[in-house]
Write an enzyme that holds these catalytic residues in place. Structure first.
Site, PDB file in Angstrom:
ATOM      1  N   HIS A  12      -0.069  -5.231  15.233  1.00 50.53           N
ATOM      2  CA  HIS A  12      -0.319  -4.817  13.844  1.00 50.53           C
ATOM      3  C   HIS A  12       0.947  -5.067  13.033  1.00 50.53           C
ATOM      4  O   HIS A  12       2.039  -4.767  13.489  1.00 50.53           O
ATOM      5  CB  HIS A  12      -0.708  -3.334  13.783  1.00 50.53           C
ATOM      6  CG  HIS A  12       0.348  -2.408  14.324  1.00 50.53           C
ATOM      7  ND1 HIS A  12       0.124  -1.528  15.356  1.00 50.53           N
ATOM      8  CD2 HIS A  12       1.642  -2.227  13.981  1.00 50.53           C
ATOM      9  CE1 HIS A  12       1.227  -0.870  15.622  1.00 50.53           C
ATOM     10  NE2 HIS A  12       2.172  -1.251  14.810  1.00 50.53           N
ATOM     11  N   HIS A  59       3.215   5.644  12.132  1.00 49.17           N
ATOM     12  CA  HIS A  59       4.577   5.241  11.751  1.00 49.17           C
ATOM     13  C   HIS A  59       5.180   6.147  10.677  1.00 49.17           C
ATOM     14  O   HIS A  59       6.018   5.713   9.897  1.00 49.17           O
ATOM     15  CB  HIS A  59       4.581   3.811  11.212  1.00 49.17           C
ATOM     16  CG  HIS A  59       4.121   2.763  12.165  1.00 49.17           C
ATOM     17  ND1 HIS A  59       2.813   2.599  12.540  1.00 49.17           N
ATOM     18  CD2 HIS A  59       4.814   1.812  12.836  1.00 49.17           C
ATOM     19  CE1 HIS A  59       2.716   1.579  13.382  1.00 49.17           C
ATOM     20  NE2 HIS A  59       3.907   1.092  13.578  1.00 49.17           N
ATOM     21  N   HIS A 192       8.985  -6.955  19.405  1.00 44.68           N
ATOM     22  CA  HIS A 192       9.605  -6.987  18.076  1.00 44.68           C
ATOM     23  C   HIS A 192      10.612  -5.858  17.912  1.00 44.68           C
ATOM     24  O   HIS A 192      10.495  -4.812  18.542  1.00 44.68           O
ATOM     25  CB  HIS A 192       8.587  -6.978  16.931  1.00 44.68           C
ATOM     26  CG  HIS A 192       7.688  -5.784  16.781  1.00 44.68           C
ATOM     27  ND1 HIS A 192       6.784  -5.370  17.727  1.00 44.68           N
ATOM     28  CD2 HIS A 192       7.513  -4.930  15.729  1.00 44.68           C
ATOM     29  CE1 HIS A 192       6.085  -4.337  17.274  1.00 44.68           C
ATOM     30  NE2 HIS A 192       6.523  -4.038  16.068  1.00 44.68           N
ATOM     31  N   GLU A 239       5.684  -0.528  21.550  1.00 42.65           N
ATOM     32  CA  GLU A 239       4.288  -0.254  21.153  1.00 42.65           C
ATOM     33  C   GLU A 239       3.290  -0.868  22.131  1.00 42.65           C
ATOM     34  O   GLU A 239       2.116  -0.501  22.129  1.00 42.65           O
ATOM     35  CB  GLU A 239       4.004  -0.828  19.754  1.00 42.65           C
ATOM     36  CG  GLU A 239       4.721  -0.115  18.626  1.00 42.65           C
ATOM     37  CD  GLU A 239       4.513  -0.786  17.267  1.00 42.65           C
ATOM     38  OE1 GLU A 239       4.876  -0.182  16.260  1.00 42.65           O
ATOM     39  OE2 GLU A 239       3.986  -1.929  17.209  1.00 42.65           O
TER      40      GLU A 239
HETATM   41  C1  DHB Z   1       6.283  -4.857  11.345  1.00 40.83           C
HETATM   42  C2  DHB Z   1       5.803  -4.598  12.636  1.00 40.83           C
HETATM   43  C3  DHB Z   1       5.267  -3.353  12.975  1.00 40.83           C
HETATM   44  O1  DHB Z   1       4.827  -3.004  14.205  1.00 40.83           O
HETATM   45  C4  DHB Z   1       5.168  -2.367  12.004  1.00 40.83           C
HETATM   46  O2  DHB Z   1       4.593  -1.197  12.346  1.00 40.83           O
HETATM   47  C5  DHB Z   1       5.663  -2.603  10.732  1.00 40.83           C
HETATM   48  C6  DHB Z   1       6.214  -3.852  10.402  1.00 40.83           C
HETATM   49  C7  DHB Z   1       6.843  -6.198  10.963  1.00 40.83           C
HETATM   50  O3  DHB Z   1       7.059  -7.063  11.838  1.00 40.83           O
HETATM   51  O4  DHB Z   1       7.040  -6.418   9.769  1.00 40.83           O
HETATM   52 FE    FE Z   2       4.272  -0.875  14.404  1.00 40.47          FE
END
Ligand code: DHB
Ligand code: FE
Length: 282
Positions: A12, A59, A192, A239
Site C-alpha cells: 500500500h 499509520h 521500504h 509491514e
Molecule cells: C509509503 C509507503 C507506505 O507503506 C506508507 O504507509 C506510506 C508511504 C511510500 O512509499 O510513500
Molecule cells: Fe505503510
C-alpha cells in the site's frame, strides 16, 4: 458452511490513491504497477468472495503513538475513511461484517490473544487501498473485518506470534457458521524505508524469496527476529508481517496447501517495492 477461498497480499502506498483519483494508470510511471492487478481482479470476479478479513497496520489515523494496541480487531457495522494528510481523497464508508467480527474476536480471546476490540474504527490507506485495487469499479462488493497488527512502534509482535494469530483467524473463519465465501487480504510491505539514513532502502532479493516462501514454505519468515526483518527490508518493510498472517490463516483445515494464482513485483512505487500475490487455498 463458510468457504475460505484464499488470500491476497499487496503493498500500500498513499500515492496509488492519488494516481487512481487522477486516472494516471496508463502513464509510464504507473502502468507497470497497475498492470499487475487485472489477473487478480479477474480471479476475484470468478470466486466472488462475500467477505474479506484484512490484516493491515494503521499509520496514525485511528491509533497514535500514545495508544498502540499490538493486535486490534474491528467490530463495527461501518468503517469510515478520513483525511490522513497524504492528499488522497477520502473514500465512501466500507461495510463491516459484525457477525464474523465477533466470531473472530471470541475465538481469538478463547485462544489467549489479548486483543483490542474496536466498535468504532477509522480506516486508513492501508485498509482502503487494497479494496480499491482489487475492485476498482463501483461500490466495494464485500463486507469486511479489519485486523490491525502494530508494525509502527516497537515493541512489535514477533513473526511467530503473528503467524499464530493468522492461524487462529483462519480457524475462526472456517468455523464460522455461514454460507459465505471469505478471502483474507494482507496490506503492507514489501521492502521500504521512509526515513533516516537508509531512506529509500529496498531489497528485491529478500522480497522475492519471501513471496516464494509463502507458496512453498509458509513458516520460513518466522526464523527471523523483527530486528532481522527491519535490517533486511527497512523500517516499514516490516509491514510484510501482514502477509505472514494472511498465509498462516490459510494453513488450517484438511488442506494446508495453496496454489499461486498470480504474483507481481515492481520497484519502486514512491519509496516502496510493490508486491502482489494471490493464493488459492486447497
Ligand atoms: C509509503 C509507503 C507506505 O507503506 C506508507 O504507509 C506510506 C508511504 C511510500 O512509499 O510513500
Ligand atoms: Fe505503510
Amino acid at each position: 458452511m463458510t468457504t475460505l477461498i484464499g488470500g491476497l497480499g499487496t503493498s500500500h502506498v498513499p500515492a496509488i490513491g492519488g494516481a487512481i483519483h487522477k486516472g494516471r494508470q496508463q502513464e509510464p510511471y504507473w502502468k507497470p504497477f497497475f498492470d499487475g492487478y487485472p489477473p487478480v481482479q479477474q480471479w476475484l470476479q470468478e470466486k466472488k468472495p462475500d467477505v474479506v478479513v484484512i490484516f493491515y497496520n494503521d499509520h496514525g489515523l485511528n491509533f497514535f503513538l500514545d495508544k498502540m494496541p499490538t493486535f486490534a480487531v474491528g467490530a463495527a457495522e461501518v468503517y469510515n475513511n478520513a483525511d490522513e494528510g497524504w492528499g488522497i481523497p477520502t473514500l465512501p464508508p466500507f461495510k463491516g461484517n459484525l457477525d464474523l467480527s465477533w466470531h473472530i474476536i471470541n475465538h481469538l480471546v478463547d485462544k489467549n490473544f489479548d486483543i483490542t476490540t474496536c466498535q468504532e474504527m477509522l480506516v486508513d490507506h492501508a485498509c482502503t487501498m487494497p479494496l480499491k485495487l482489487f475492485w476498482p469499479e463501483g461500490e466495494c462488493p464485500v463486507t469486511m473485518v479489519p485486523i490491525c497488527i502494530n508494525t509502527v512502534q516497537f515493541p512489535l509482535p514477533k513473526p511467530e506470534r503473528v503467524y499464530a494469530l493468522g492461524r487462529a483467524v483462519g480457524e475462526a473463519i472456517t468455523s464460522w457458521d455461514s454460507d459465505k465465501k471469505v478471502a483474507v487480504i494482507a496490506s503492507g510491505g514489501l521492502s521500504h524505508q521512509l526515513e533516516g539514513e537508509r531512506a529509500g532502502f529496498l531489497n528485491k532479493e529478500f522480497d522475492l524469496q519471501f513471496m516464494e516462501s509463502l507458496v512453498s514454505n509458509p513458516e520460513w519468515a518466522t526464523q527471523f527476529t523483527n530486528h532481522d526483518l527491519v535490517e533486511k527490508t527497512g523500517s516499514q518493510g516490516i509491514e510484510l508481517l501482514m502477509w505472514l498472517a494472511m498465509r498462516a490463516s490459510l494453513a488450517v483445515g484438511p488442506g494446508h496447501g495453496v496454489r499461486k494464482v498470480h504474483s507481481h513485483y515492481h520497484i519502486p512505487i514512491s519509496n516502496t517495492a510493490a508486491g502482489l500475490i494471490a493464493l488459492e487455498k486447497f
